[in-house]
Design a protein around this motif. Structure first.
Motif, short mmCIF file in Angstrom:
data_model
loop_
_atom_site.label_atom_id
_atom_site.label_comp_id
_atom_site.label_asym_id
_atom_site.label_seq_id
_atom_site.Cartn_x
_atom_site.Cartn_y
_atom_site.Cartn_z
N THR A 98 0.84 -1.18 0.00
CA THR A 98 0.00 0.00 0.00
C THR A 98 0.88 1.23 0.00
OG1 THR A 98 -1.68 1.26 1.22
CG2 THR A 98 -0.16 -0.08 2.53
N ASP A 99 0.39 2.29 -0.66
CA ASP A 99 1.12 3.55 -0.64
C ASP A 99 0.48 4.55 0.32
OD1 ASP A 99 -1.17 4.14 -2.05
OD2 ASP A 99 -0.15 4.95 -3.81
N ALA A 100 -0.32 4.05 1.26
CA ALA A 100 -0.87 4.92 2.30
C ALA A 100 0.27 5.44 3.18
CB ALA A 100 -1.89 4.16 3.15
N MET A 101 0.24 6.73 3.50
CA MET A 101 1.27 7.31 4.37
C MET A 101 1.14 6.73 5.77
SD MET A 101 1.51 11.37 3.65
CE MET A 101 2.35 12.05 2.21
N ALA A 102 2.11 5.91 6.15
CA ALA A 102 2.12 5.30 7.48
C ALA A 102 3.25 5.92 8.28
CB ALA A 102 2.31 3.79 7.36
N LEU A 103 2.94 6.37 9.50
CA LEU A 103 3.91 7.04 10.35
C LEU A 103 4.23 6.19 11.56
CD1 LEU A 103 2.31 10.62 10.37
CD2 LEU A 103 3.80 9.61 8.64
N SER A 104 5.38 6.43 12.15
CA SER A 104 5.74 5.70 13.36
C SER A 104 4.75 5.95 14.49
CB SER A 104 7.16 6.06 13.80
OG SER A 104 7.32 7.47 13.91
N ILE A 105 4.09 7.10 14.50
CA ILE A 105 3.08 7.38 15.53
C ILE A 105 1.84 6.53 15.36
CG2 ILE A 105 3.87 9.72 15.96
CD1 ILE A 105 1.54 10.73 14.24
N ASP A 106 1.71 5.83 14.24
CA ASP A 106 0.55 4.96 14.01
C ASP A 106 0.72 3.58 14.63
OD1 ASP A 106 -0.65 6.94 12.42
OD2 ASP A 106 0.30 6.19 10.59
N LEU A 107 1.94 3.22 15.03
CA LEU A 107 2.17 1.86 15.51
C LEU A 107 1.48 1.60 16.84
CD1 LEU A 107 5.91 1.44 14.49
CD2 LEU A 107 3.87 0.61 13.28
N ALA A 108 1.58 2.52 17.79
CA ALA A 108 0.95 2.30 19.10
C ALA A 108 -0.57 2.15 18.98
CB ALA A 108 1.32 3.42 20.06
#
Length: 508
Positions: free
Chosen positions: A355-365
């Motif tokens: 997927t090319d959805a913008m995933a950020l490290s803040i999304d992991l939690a």
């Protein structure tokens, strides 16, 4: 030894049938209450300084590619908005941007473990939320910069704590771990190699957790491929000197459009990269071999204990790495090389693909909490990745903010905090100043000297990523460029103001 949870699921089903036939038989076959807890396990493998631009991650780690990436969802637009170790890890643990954790660099007023604790973050991490929800939690490896100043500290929420408490952890040998309150020193023997020690602790935790009947969260945090960790002894013979890849912005020829701090140090940086970059890259590639074996052993242990089908696996990095791009070593910059990270996730219900959805490290939690059935706090800035993991990008973000707090006036608050004691510095001594930025699907807009200068004396960059993916031409270095892109600047500046002060729901 108690049966694995997969076996206990079958036993529980049999007990249910028996209950309908005979109350007495049901009483005889009843199991402990925790055997009914079928919530998924989560294993997060966080590498250190592994970029998604120059380093051929999946070619260097074929087992990880096969066992996680090819079994799940690969995020081709994975980003670390706080691209330096402590700030990045603080955001991963809390699901918050740096301006909300109060951690923007590795030490000082806005950096390090002290800032993390002083801002109340340790009471609100992945570990505390999951532990309070009945998960067994554990970690091994690198926690946060500054722990070496308080080595006996064990944060709340961790049932099994194995954290490195000195900077020798970066060297791979001669380091000390705080193992649940006991200081254990590892020497220079082959079996002391840090990645392998973390590997053994991981498989032990998984096995014990499977026997316990409780769902578990494990945080495997090796320092590979952070320089100067070498390859494992068994891989030295096959690690040959290797030239680092050279993209179009490698040792960028003309940096006159860059901020002043880079222009003023460009020649020294060029010389330093010429002298060190290939050595750095060779060690990085060699250290990934043991890391790849660690991932394979983790997956094998999950399969052997019957837990694999009920376990989410996350593989990612805290931040990227420059490897000579724009005449830069290390990370910290707002450019693609510093912020892009590999991110791949496999587990129950996740289909194969990318997927090319913008995933950020803040999304992991928030993602981890959603898997565990724990309500995502409104104070978290990130969003669960459940939509993109199912192929649904509707309503997903199209921009984000990024931040760095700088090295401070003494220059010691940034990557100097990652220096192995007694070693010759392996990075150019002049760190970069602070900045804030907004990045959307087309533009990167950066405001430099965020903490060092008043607003009217800051410097700016604007890059059109569609036409200039290597960020070679700052569109607003000149008065003519600023006039030509005035409308774009106004829009991005307003968005930066919003995101730079957002909190919780307003960040999403």
């Amino acid at each position: 030894m108690r049966p694995s949870r997969s076996l206990r699921r079958s036993l529980l089903a049999a007990a249910t049938v028996a209950l309908a036939l005979s109350a007495s038989l049901a009483a005889a076959t009843a199991q402990p209450a925790d055997s009914a807890d079928q919530r998924p396990n989560i294993v997060m493998i966080l590498t250190d300084d592994l970029d998604a631009t120059a380093t051929p991650v999946w070619e260097a780690m074929p087992q990880t590619a096969q066992l996680i990436r090819d079994r799940g969802m690969d995020f081709t637009e994975g980003f670390a908005p706080m691209p330096i170790c402590c700030a990045a890890r603080s955001s991963i643990l809390t699901g918050k941007y740096g301006h909300n954790t109060g951690v923007l660099t590795n030490a000082g007023e806005v950096g390090g473990l002290d800032a993390f604790r002083e801002n109340g973050n340790e009471q609100h991490t992945i570990a505390t939320y999951l532990h309070d929800a009945g998960y067994r939690t554990g970690m091994a490896g690198k926690y946060l910069n500054g722990l070496e100043e308080d080595p006996t500290h064990i944060p709340p929420g961790w049932d099994d704590w194995n954290a490195g408490v000195d900077r020798f952890l970066y060297a791979g040998y001669n380091y000390t771990l705080n193992e649940n309150g006991t200081m254990v020193h590892y020497g220079v023997a082959p079996e002391d190699y840090q990645t392998d020690v973390i590997r053994h602790k991981t498989t032990k935790f998984i096995t014990e957790s499977s026997d316990s009947g409780k769902p578990f969260f494990w945080y495997a945090v090796p320092t590979a491929p952070h320089f100067p960790i070498p390859p494992a002894p068994r891989h030295l013979a096959q690690t040959q000197p290797t030239a680092a890849p050279q993209s179009p912005n490698y040792q960028e020829a003309d940096v006159s459009d860059k901020p002043t701090w880079l222009i003023d140090t460009a020649e020294e940086r060029r010389a330093f990269i010429d002298a060190t970059n290939n050595l750095d890259y060779t060690a990085r590639i060699g250290s990934l071999l043991a890391l790849d074996e660690m991932v394979a052993d983790i997956v094998d242990t999950l399969a052997r204990t019957g837990e694999l089908d009920n376990t989410y696996l996350i593989f990612t990095s805290d931040n990227g790495y420059n490897l000579g791009a724009h005449r830069l070593t290390q990370k910290m910059s707002p450019y693609e090389e510093s912020m892009r990270v590999p991110l791949t996730i496999a587990g129950p219900g996740i289909g194969k693909g990318s997927t090319d959805a913008m995933a950020l490290s803040i999304d992991l939690a928030p993602t981890i909490l959603s898997w565990a059935g724990v309500p995502v706090p409104d104070t978290m800035d990130g969003r669960p990745l459940t939509g993109p993991l199912s192929g649904d990008r509707s309503g997903w973000r199209t921009d984000f903010t990024a931040e760095y707090g700088g090295a401070g006036y003494t220059g010691e608050n940034g990557v100097w905090q990652e220096q192995v004691p007694g070693r010759t510095p392996y990075f150019y001594a002049v760190d970069m100043p602070s900045w804030s930025a907004v990045r959307n699907e087309r533009y990167l807009y950066v405001r430099w000297y965020e903490r060092e200068r008043p607003l009217e004396h800051r410097e700016y960059e604007l890059y059109d990523l569609h036409n200039d993916p290597y960020q070679l031409t700052n569109l607003i270095k000149t008065p003519e460029g600023r006039a030509e892109h005035a409308d774009t600047i106004a829009t991005l500046d307003a968005r930066l103001a919003e995101l730079h002060t957002c909190a919780g729901l307003s960040c999403r």
